[in-house]
Scaffold this motif. Structure first.
Motif, PDB file in Angstrom:
ATOM      1  N   THR A  14       0.820  -1.212   0.000  1.00 56.04           N
ATOM      2  CA  THR A  14       0.000   0.000   0.000  1.00 56.04           C
ATOM      3  C   THR A  14       0.856   1.264   0.000  1.00 56.04           C
ATOM      4  O   THR A  14       0.364   2.345  -0.306  1.00 56.04           O
ATOM      5  N   PHE A  65       1.627   1.261  -3.840  1.00 58.60           N
ATOM      6  CA  PHE A  65       0.391   1.625  -4.545  1.00 58.60           C
ATOM      7  C   PHE A  65      -0.581   2.242  -3.542  1.00 58.60           C
ATOM      8  O   PHE A  65      -1.478   1.554  -3.031  1.00 58.60           O
ATOM      9  N   ARG A  72      -3.153   3.940  -3.816  1.00 59.92           N
ATOM     10  CA  ARG A  72      -4.574   3.804  -4.166  1.00 59.92           C
ATOM     11  C   ARG A  72      -5.180   2.540  -3.564  1.00 59.92           C
ATOM     12  O   ARG A  72      -6.365   2.520  -3.211  1.00 59.92           O
ATOM     13  N   LYS A  81      -4.541   1.220  -0.721  1.00 56.49           N
ATOM     14  CA  LYS A  81      -4.843   1.431   0.699  1.00 56.49           C
ATOM     15  C   LYS A  81      -6.236   2.007   0.862  1.00 56.49           C
ATOM     16  O   LYS A  81      -6.967   1.668   1.816  1.00 56.49           O
ATOM     17  N   GLU A  82      -6.629   2.863  -0.083  1.00 60.31           N
ATOM     18  CA  GLU A  82      -7.960   3.465  -0.040  1.00 60.31           C
ATOM     19  C   GLU A  82      -9.047   2.472  -0.431  1.00 60.31           C
ATOM     20  O   GLU A  82     -10.226   2.710  -0.180  1.00 60.31           O
ATOM     21  N   ARG A  83      -8.651   1.360  -1.048  1.00 58.43           N
ATOM     22  CA  ARG A  83      -9.621   0.408  -1.598  1.00 58.43           C
ATOM     23  C   ARG A  83      -9.564  -0.959  -0.908  1.00 58.43           C
ATOM     24  O   ARG A  83     -10.133  -1.912  -1.409  1.00 58.43           O
ATOM     25  N   LEU A 122     -13.003  -2.110  -9.042  1.00 60.00           N
ATOM     26  CA  LEU A 122     -11.887  -1.185  -9.233  1.00 60.00           C
ATOM     27  C   LEU A 122     -11.794  -0.760 -10.689  1.00 60.00           C
ATOM     28  O   LEU A 122     -12.259  -1.445 -11.596  1.00 60.00           O
ATOM     29  N   SER A 123     -11.146   0.369 -10.919  1.00 63.96           N
ATOM     30  CA  SER A 123     -10.852   0.791 -12.282  1.00 63.96           C
ATOM     31  C   SER A 123      -9.806  -0.131 -12.886  1.00 63.96           C
ATOM     32  O   SER A 123      -9.158  -0.918 -12.181  1.00 63.96           O
ATOM     33  N   GLU A 150      -6.419   0.446 -11.312  1.00 69.61           N
ATOM     34  CA  GLU A 150      -6.361  -0.084  -9.946  1.00 69.61           C
ATOM     35  C   GLU A 150      -6.283  -1.605  -9.951  1.00 69.61           C
ATOM     36  O   GLU A 150      -5.567  -2.200  -9.136  1.00 69.61           O
ATOM     37  N   ILE A 155      -1.449   6.367 -16.150  1.00 74.84           N
ATOM     38  CA  ILE A 155      -1.381   5.154 -15.332  1.00 74.84           C
ATOM     39  C   ILE A 155      -0.243   4.265 -15.808  1.00 74.84           C
ATOM     40  O   ILE A 155       0.470   3.661 -15.007  1.00 74.84           O
ATOM     41  N   GLN A 185       2.921   5.488 -14.399  1.00 79.12           N
ATOM     42  CA  GLN A 185       3.009   5.167 -12.976  1.00 79.12           C
ATOM     43  C   GLN A 185       3.411   3.705 -12.770  1.00 79.12           C
ATOM     44  O   GLN A 185       4.279   3.398 -11.930  1.00 79.12           O
TER      45      GLN A 185
END
Length: 261
Positions: free
Chosen positions: A124, A127, A129, A131-133, A141-142, A145, A175, A178
């Motif tokens: 997390t 990535f 993102r 952690k938020e999910r 998820l997208s 993600e 993305i 990233q």
């Protein structure tokens, strides 16, 4: 740039088939420990088949696959995974009904769960993102993600070698950048060895210490990532609109330059 080292993974004269169709023809390549090696090629070139053959699906009918000094050519898939290989497959293949945390727990099975919380925190951090999910179902998820989750799930097994199959497929450019930045950081900071199969030749070759080109199941070129990035043949086939060529068109372009075996 890491110094050359002994191959962690070595494919030696590998041939493999789906039924009566031979998909790989006498493929040889090395993935040195601590390096990023990429395999590029047009859609249908055999890249994903090669990735799956490493795990015995399909089984190579000629040649041998060496990993960390051991011949794994005939080992069952689960035994291969226990040796320290992990794959983030094409299409992500996460467990859509499981939460992000449950997906990551599945990835930790081969490493055991003794350090799960520590490894979860590490993933997390890589990535944020995710952690938020953590408590969100993977299927909601997208695409970006889900790709992050697929990579993180593979990393939870603490692999010696990470196999990445088309991590940029279908993702927005930001993305993609990233994802490739994370791969570069894991290699540079943690010494993670990566074998990357990718259609996005530009990003893949910029990242790679060593690279190979595959056309119709045959390795046609090899060199450092920078050498292939600068190659007129590679640029014509894969970097100047060639990413959208089919395998036959790519083979024609390269053969016109005298690069086919």
């Amino acid at each position: 740039m890491n110094q050359p080292s002994q191959p962690l993974l070595s494919l030696q004269g590998i041939s493999a088939s789906y039924g009566s169709i031979t998909a790989l023809h006498n493929v040889s390549l090395d993935v040195p420990a601590g390096q990023i090696v990429t395999l590029i090629g047009a859609n249908g070139a055999g890249k994903s088949t090669l990735m799956m053959t490493i795990f015995g699906m399909p089984r190579a009918h000629a040649g041998r696959i060496m990993f960390d000094g051991q011949d794994i050519s005939a080992l069952p898939t689960h035994q291969i995974a226990r040796l320290g290989l992990a794959q983030s497959p094409e299409g992500r293949r996460i467990f859509g009904r499981m939460t992000v945390e449950e997906n990551l727990r599945m990835g930790a099975e081969f490493a055991g769960h003794r350090e799960f919380e520590r490894d979860l925190q590490h993933m997390t951090t890589i990535f944020p993102r995710l952690k938020e999910r953590l408590h969100q179902r993977g299927g909601t998820l997208s695409g970006g993600e889900q790709q992050m989750l697929a990579i993180a799930r593979a990393l939870m097994s603490r692999p010696k070698l990470l196999l990445l199959d088309e991590p940029s497929l279908g993702l927005a450019p930001l993305i993609v950048k990233q994802i490739f930045r994370v791969i570069a950081d894991l290699n540079a900071r943690e010494g993670l060895t990566v074998f990357l199969v990718e259609q996005n030749a530009f990003h893949a070759l910029r990242l790679a210490h060593r690279a190979y080109v595959m056309v119709n199941g045959v390795i046609t070129m090899s060199g450092s990532g920078q050498e292939l990035l600068s190659s007129p043949e590679v640029r014509a086939a894969y970097l100047e609109g060639g990413r959208h060529h089919d395998a036959a068109a790519a083979q024609l372009e390269i053969s016109q330059q005298g690069e086919t075996p």
